[in-house]
Design an enzyme around this catalytic site. Structure first.
Site, short mmCIF file in Angstrom:
data_model
loop_
_atom_site.label_atom_id
_atom_site.label_comp_id
_atom_site.label_asym_id
_atom_site.label_seq_id
_atom_site.Cartn_x
_atom_site.Cartn_y
_atom_site.Cartn_z
CB CYS A 210 -0.98 0.00 1.16
SG CYS A 210 -0.24 0.14 2.80
CG HIS A 262 -4.72 0.38 3.54
ND1 HIS A 262 -3.87 -0.41 2.80
CD2 HIS A 262 -5.73 0.73 2.69
CE1 HIS A 262 -4.34 -0.56 1.58
NE2 HIS A 262 -5.47 0.13 1.48
CG HIS A 274 -6.71 0.90 -1.90
ND1 HIS A 274 -6.97 0.13 -0.80
CD2 HIS A 274 -7.75 0.67 -2.76
CE1 HIS A 274 -8.11 -0.52 -0.95
NE2 HIS A 274 -8.61 -0.20 -2.13
#
Length: 304
Positions: A210, A262, A274
């Site tokens: 990520c 994240h 993402h």
């Protein structure tokens, strides 16, 4: 006397032909249509000799905007062009004709702070074409039930009329315009990574975790940010912005499992891109989805 009458009749016929040639294209209210043939060609002009833009197939939906002879002016998959009327069935009733003055093209400007989604059809379920940043100029082609059909650069589609103004906004400082341009480029480059796999510790170009994805994208445009998710989410390299003030290109931070975080990049329209987790690929999700809504922490404005 007969020769005189013949001359007058010829003149009238000639004038009628000229009028038909010049004004023969009837303006129509937008209607939805369904393609009834297979491999129906969308052309640049109402002529079989004009260039082919793309092909449509039986069951495909189009927005019918106008008619010239036996041709419909339509929008299909974000592209505007002409299709033979023989292969389109109007699905929203008969097409109402209107004067040109009621369908005048006008400039417009996007007012949505987080960007405005351009869709293939006038519905929130319509496929997403792109995101138009706040302040972007568009050409409004028509309006229908709270939706505006617009042309934005090389794109044509539909957007909520609520976030389009016909009044030109006062220009902001040059740096703001530059930031908006770079943010649009960042979003476009981020979308090029869609479908690439998640790999822990990877930072491109063919796989990402990520924070590796966000690090790779910003670095492409000359922005140096921390490589780790906690560094990106809470470092002092960029200011924090409120969720209500999100703009395309902003970095967003979520609470992940355990003590982790994240990351993603906001692309407008309440959506972000993402690299989710192992076994998945780079994707677009909505901030309204339950997990992301409940785990959202904050956002960073890298581009400013």
């Amino acid at each position: 006397m007969n020769d005189y009458k013949k001359a007058v009749a010829a003149a009238i016929i000639s004038a009628g032909f000229i009028f038909s040639s010049v004004f023969g294209t009837s303006a129509m209210a937008a209607s939805q249509g369904t393609v009834t043939g297979s491999g129906v060609r969308l052309r640049s002009k109402p002529s079989t000799s004009s260039s082919i833009l793309t092909n449509a197939y039986k069951g495909d939906k189009v927005t019918v905007k106008d008619k010239s002879g036996n041709w419909y002016n339509v929008v299909f998959n974000g592209k505007a062009g002409w299709m033979s009327a023989d292969y389109i069935k109007i699905s929203s009733g008969s097409i109402a004709t209107a004067s040109r003055g009621n369908t005048a093209v006008a400039p417009g400007w996007v007012t949505a702070n987080g960007g405005l989604i351009l869709r293939k059809s006038p519905s929130t379920s319509g496929a997403r074409i792109t995101v138009m940043p706040k302040g972007s100029q568009v050409t409004v082609l028509s309006e229908e039930n709270g939706w505006s059909q617009v042309k934005y650069g090389n794109y044509s589609g539909w957007a909520s009329s609520k976030y389009i103004t016909k009044t030109k906004p006062v220009s902001n400082v040059t740096s703001s315009s530059r930031s908006s341009s770079i943010s649009s480029q960042i979003v476009a480059f981020a979308e090029q990574q869609l479908g690439k796999p998640y790999v822990h510790g990877a930072a491109g170009p063919n796989a990402f975790d990520c924070s590796g994805l966000t690090y790779y994208i910003y670095k492409k445009f000359g922005y140096s940010i921390p490589r780790t998710s906690d560094g990106q989410g809470f470092g002092s390299y960029a200011p924090t912005v409120a969720k209500s003030d999100l703009q395309p290109g902003d970095l967003i931070v979520f609470k992940s499992s355990g003590s982790g975080y994240h990351m993603g990049i906001y692309i407008g329209g309440n959506e972000f891109i993402h690299s989710p987790n192992p076994g998945r690929k780079v994707a677009i999700n909505s901030l309204n989805e339950s997990w992301y809504k409940s785990h959202y922490i904050q956002a960073k404005r890298v581009v400013r």
